[in-house]
Design a protein around this motif. Structure first.
Motif, PDB file in Angstrom:
ATOM      1  N   THR A 137       4.510   9.986   1.420  1.00 20.79           N
ATOM      2  CA  THR A 137       3.939   9.456   0.183  1.00 20.79           C
ATOM      3  C   THR A 137       4.107   7.962   0.039  1.00 20.79           C
ATOM      4  N   SER A 138       5.075   7.372   0.753  1.00 17.52           N
ATOM      5  CA  SER A 138       5.325   5.939   0.613  1.00 17.52           C
ATOM      6  C   SER A 138       4.349   5.163   1.474  1.00 17.52           C
ATOM      7  N   GLU A 139       4.134   3.911   1.102  1.00 18.51           N
ATOM      8  CA  GLU A 139       3.274   3.025   1.882  1.00 18.51           C
ATOM      9  C   GLU A 139       3.933   2.720   3.224  1.00 18.51           C
ATOM     10  N   PRO A 140       3.229   2.915   4.324  1.00 19.59           N
ATOM     11  CA  PRO A 140       3.826   2.608   5.631  1.00 19.59           C
ATOM     12  C   PRO A 140       4.285   1.151   5.698  1.00 19.59           C
ATOM     13  N   LEU A 141       5.483   0.956   6.215  1.00 17.05           N
ATOM     14  CA  LEU A 141       6.027  -0.405   6.283  1.00 17.05           C
ATOM     15  C   LEU A 141       5.173  -1.307   7.166  1.00 17.05           C
ATOM     16  N   SER A 142       4.519  -0.704   8.169  1.00 17.36           N
ATOM     17  CA  SER A 142       3.711  -1.524   9.065  1.00 17.36           C
ATOM     18  C   SER A 142       2.513  -2.125   8.367  1.00 17.36           C
ATOM     19  N   LEU A 143       2.104  -1.517   7.235  1.00 14.96           N
ATOM     20  CA  LEU A 143       0.950  -2.020   6.519  1.00 14.96           C
ATOM     21  C   LEU A 143       1.332  -2.988   5.414  1.00 14.96           C
ATOM     22  N   ARG A 144       2.627  -3.154   5.197  1.00 22.63           N
ATOM     23  CA  ARG A 144       3.068  -4.020   4.105  1.00 22.63           C
ATOM     24  C   ARG A 144       3.226  -5.447   4.625  1.00 22.63           C
ATOM     25  N   PRO A 145       2.667  -6.414   3.918  1.00 20.55           N
ATOM     26  CA  PRO A 145       2.835  -7.811   4.351  1.00 20.55           C
ATOM     27  C   PRO A 145       4.306  -8.192   4.350  1.00 20.55           C
ATOM     28  N   SER A 146       4.703  -9.002   5.332  1.00 21.19           N
ATOM     29  CA  SER A 146       6.085  -9.464   5.395  1.00 21.19           C
ATOM     30  C   SER A 146       6.346 -10.489   4.303  1.00 21.19           C
ATOM     31  N   ALA A 147       7.638 -10.765   4.080  1.00 21.11           N
ATOM     32  CA  ALA A 147       8.009 -11.754   3.070  1.00 21.11           C
ATOM     33  C   ALA A 147       7.427 -13.130   3.423  1.00 21.11           C
ATOM     34  N   ASP A 148       7.413 -13.460   4.736  1.00 18.45           N
ATOM     35  CA  ASP A 148       6.872 -14.761   5.150  1.00 18.45           C
ATOM     36  C   ASP A 148       5.377 -14.852   4.851  1.00 18.45           C
ATOM     37  N   SER A 149       4.626 -13.744   5.116  1.00 20.83           N
ATOM     38  CA  SER A 149       3.188 -13.775   4.852  1.00 20.83           C
ATOM     39  C   SER A 149       2.905 -13.846   3.354  1.00 20.83           C
ATOM     40  N   GLU A 173       3.413 -17.492   2.523  1.00 25.66           N
ATOM     41  CA  GLU A 173       2.332 -18.308   3.079  1.00 25.66           C
ATOM     42  C   GLU A 173       1.070 -18.194   2.233  1.00 25.66           C
ATOM     43  N   ALA A 174       0.763 -16.978   1.798  1.00 27.20           N
ATOM     44  CA  ALA A 174      -0.419 -16.785   0.956  1.00 27.20           C
ATOM     45  C   ALA A 174      -0.254 -17.511  -0.366  1.00 27.20           C
ATOM     46  N   LEU A 175       0.956 -17.479  -0.930  1.00 34.27           N
ATOM     47  CA  LEU A 175       1.198 -18.159  -2.198  1.00 34.27           C
ATOM     48  C   LEU A 175       1.056 -19.665  -2.046  1.00 34.27           C
ATOM     49  N   GLU A 176       1.567 -20.213  -0.925  1.00 28.45           N
ATOM     50  CA  GLU A 176       1.435 -21.649  -0.680  1.00 28.45           C
ATOM     51  C   GLU A 176      -0.021 -22.040  -0.438  1.00 28.45           C
ATOM     52  N   GLN A 177      -0.757 -21.164   0.257  1.00 30.75           N
ATOM     53  CA  GLN A 177      -2.152 -21.449   0.563  1.00 30.75           C
ATOM     54  C   GLN A 177      -2.973 -21.606  -0.709  1.00 30.75           C
ATOM     55  N   TYR A 178      -2.607 -20.859  -1.763  1.00 28.18           N
ATOM     56  CA  TYR A 178      -3.352 -20.910  -3.022  1.00 28.18           C
ATOM     57  C   TYR A 178      -2.594 -21.706  -4.084  1.00 28.18           C
ATOM     58  N   ASP A 179      -1.753 -22.657  -3.622  1.00 33.90           N
ATOM     59  CA  ASP A 179      -1.070 -23.610  -4.509  1.00 33.90           C
ATOM     60  C   ASP A 179      -0.271 -22.905  -5.606  1.00 33.90           C
ATOM     61  N   ALA A 203      12.379  -9.713  -1.989  1.00 34.09           N
ATOM     62  CA  ALA A 203      12.710 -10.475  -0.782  1.00 34.09           C
ATOM     63  C   ALA A 203      13.735 -11.561  -1.082  1.00 34.09           C
ATOM     64  N   SER A 204      13.585 -12.226  -2.226  1.00 35.46           N
ATOM     65  CA  SER A 204      14.536 -13.271  -2.614  1.00 35.46           C
ATOM     66  C   SER A 204      15.917 -12.681  -2.834  1.00 35.46           C
ATOM     67  N   GLY A 205      15.959 -11.465  -3.422  1.00 34.73           N
ATOM     68  CA  GLY A 205      17.243 -10.819  -3.654  1.00 34.73           C
ATOM     69  C   GLY A 205      17.955 -10.456  -2.368  1.00 34.73           C
TER      70      GLY A 205
END
Length: 514
Positions: free
Chosen positions: A464-476, A479-485, A509-511
């Protein structure tokens, strides 16, 4: 207890007066507020409390001290001394059946009484006090069952007395009085939603759990949810719009149903509509209705949700998903309470209580210009915050038992192994109560016997849980947040996840890194 049992006040061998022993407790003493008053020397102001419970009568010796004192059972024919020369006897009326031994607290109609709690404070700082089978003393002294730090209350201020007809409260000759819903009382029957004020402290009367008739009912034991239900009881009496905020799957619709069922519109319709679950071209028609021939396919007139909910409650889920044009129309309805169907020139008057829900941050959407500020202030008058399941782990056990009991006709009797229950309690539940129910359904089918063990729960969680392989990493995510200022909404859209999910994963991730 058989109807007709009495307490008989005696002086020596002479019977002075009889008092019917019904559902409520009876207090004996020399104080004029007692139910049985004895005007005699050496009789304490509050001497005895007779508490019926099922087929048993318990006696509390109040003369031992300010608290409830020793409890004993009083059988039929027994006699308890009070003061000098006085006694109270329990007698049975002739022709009544023998007493039963039941111990359940029942309503007059024979239905199990909904258990109550008292909640002091709001939100994370709330304290809950459970009302069980025994009376509870309330006051500032440390030996009270409910001890409160409030200099404006008496040391022994009032007493909560459960009975077969519910729960009552008795003032104990307090200095500042006991108030229920703004009225000073000596003794009063309590109901869910009532607000008790003693000194500067307010206690809300809350039912501990809803009736368990379906898998969707609210079941809870945590203080956090008791605090939420105290707000539901309080807001249900009003006619103003309510905004329910919480993550997906926490049960916002069931909170809305509670507001409807406990309010003055409970006999009217309850109409739910998901603003984000319909194509945008259909939302307007579903919300406001349409006239015949208004558009291709409109072969007959259609009443919208506002008209369907006339005299009752309209629950508008995911209100944040409404497009700007519909936000404007919704605001107009809330200002005039008139609805005009699509393609019609006539407006119809509606009488509706609006309850909205969202998992989004509406305040941020207003700042970003994606939600009208005037509509925001219209629906933001009364707000209920529903905590996620991970913030109230005490609710997992009663919820799990409830869901398994509901599934029993289809899958048979199922019980959780202690290790499996511990695993459920340690899961973060991003899908909240809805995810818990899905996991239990899969585990109940997957297990070989009556016991749902740890491997069955683990398999269900993986499915029932979202596969970890499909979850964006903390770095990505960063990066997406920086890309959109730093625009979290734009970054979430680019990642294909809800804004709230992005925020939670960044925080998580910060925790971990901290």
């Amino acid at each position: 207890m058989a109807l007709g049992d009495t307490l008989c006040l005696c002086r020596g061998v002479r019977r002075i007066r009889s008092f019917q022993l019904g559902a409520a407790a009876l207090e004996v003493g020399s104080h004029p507020d007692c139910d049985i008053v004895i005007h005699a020397a050496r009789v304490p102001p509050r001497a005895l409390l007779f508490q019926p419970h099922g087929g048993t009568v318990y006696v509390y010796d109040l003369a031992e001290g300010p608290g409830l004192g020793t409890r004993s059972v009083m059988p039929i024919g027994d006699r308890v001394a009070v003061g000098a020369g006085y006694s109270v006897a329990r007698l049975k009326a002739e022709g009544t059946p023998a007493e039963g031994g039941g111990t359940e607290l029942l309503h007059r109609d024979g239905v199990l009484r909904r258990p109550f709690s008292l909640v002091a404070g709001h939100g994370a700082g709330a304290r809950a006090f459970r009302i069980g089978e025994e009376p509870l003393s309330v006051g500032g002294a440390a030996d009270n069952a409910i001890a409160l730090s409030d200099r404006a209350i008496s040391r022994y201020h009032c007493r909560i007395e459960p009975s077969s007809r519910g729960v009552s409260i008795r003032d104990l000759a307090s200095t500042n009085g006991t108030w229920v819903d703004g009225v000073r009382i000596r003794r009063h029957d309590l109901r869910p939603g009532a607000v008790i004020r003693i000194g500067r402290t307010e206690l809300s009367v809350v039912g501990r759990c809803a009736t368990e008739q379906g898998a969707s009912e609210l079941v809870f034991e945590s203080t956090a949810m008791l605090s939420v239900m105290a707000e539901v009881d309080r807001f249900a009496k009003l006619s103003w719009p309510v905004l329910i905020r919480g993550e997906t799957g926490v049960g916002k619709e069931h909170i809305a149903r509670g507001l409807h069922e406990q309010g003055p519109r409970h006999k009217g319709p309850f109409v739910p509509l998901n603003g984000g679950g319909l194509p945008r071209e259909l939302v307007e028609s579903e919300l406001f209705g349409h006239a015949r021939g208004a558009f291709t396919g409109a072969v007959q007139a259609h009443r919208g949700a506002f008209e369907q909910a006339h005299g009752g409650t309209l629950f508008l889920d995911e209100v944040a998903e409404l497009p700007p044009a519909l936000q404007t129309r919704l605001l107009r309805v809330l200002e005039t309470w008139h609805v005009r169907r699509v393609g019609s020139e006539a407006a119809r008057r509606v009488d509706v209580r609006l309850v909205c829900a969202t998992h989004r941050d509406l305040r941020a959407m207003v700042r970003e210009g994606r939600f009208r500020s005037d509509l925001y202030y219209r629906i933001h008058r009364l707000v209920i915050e529903v905590p996620p399941l991970r913030a109230r782990p005490n609710d997992i056990t009663p919820l799990a038992r409830h869901f398994l009991r509901f599934m029993q006709p289809e899958v048979g009797d199922r019980r959780l192994h202690p290790q499996a229950l511990e695993r459920l309690q340690g899961h973060p539940w991003p899908g909240n109560v809805r995810e818990l129910r899905n996991v239990l359904e899969l585990a109940a089918v997957d297990c070989d016997g009556d016991i749902i063990d740890l491997p069955a729960v683990d398999r269900s969680l993986r499915r029932t849980s979202e596969p970890l392989s499909l979850r964006p990493s903390a770095d990505s995510l960063r990066e997406a947040l920086e890309q959109y200022d730093g625009n979290m909404s734009a970054a979430a859209r680019a990642l294909g996840i809800p804004r709230s999910t992005l925020r939670d994963r960044l925080k998580s991730a910060s925790g971990r890194e901290g």
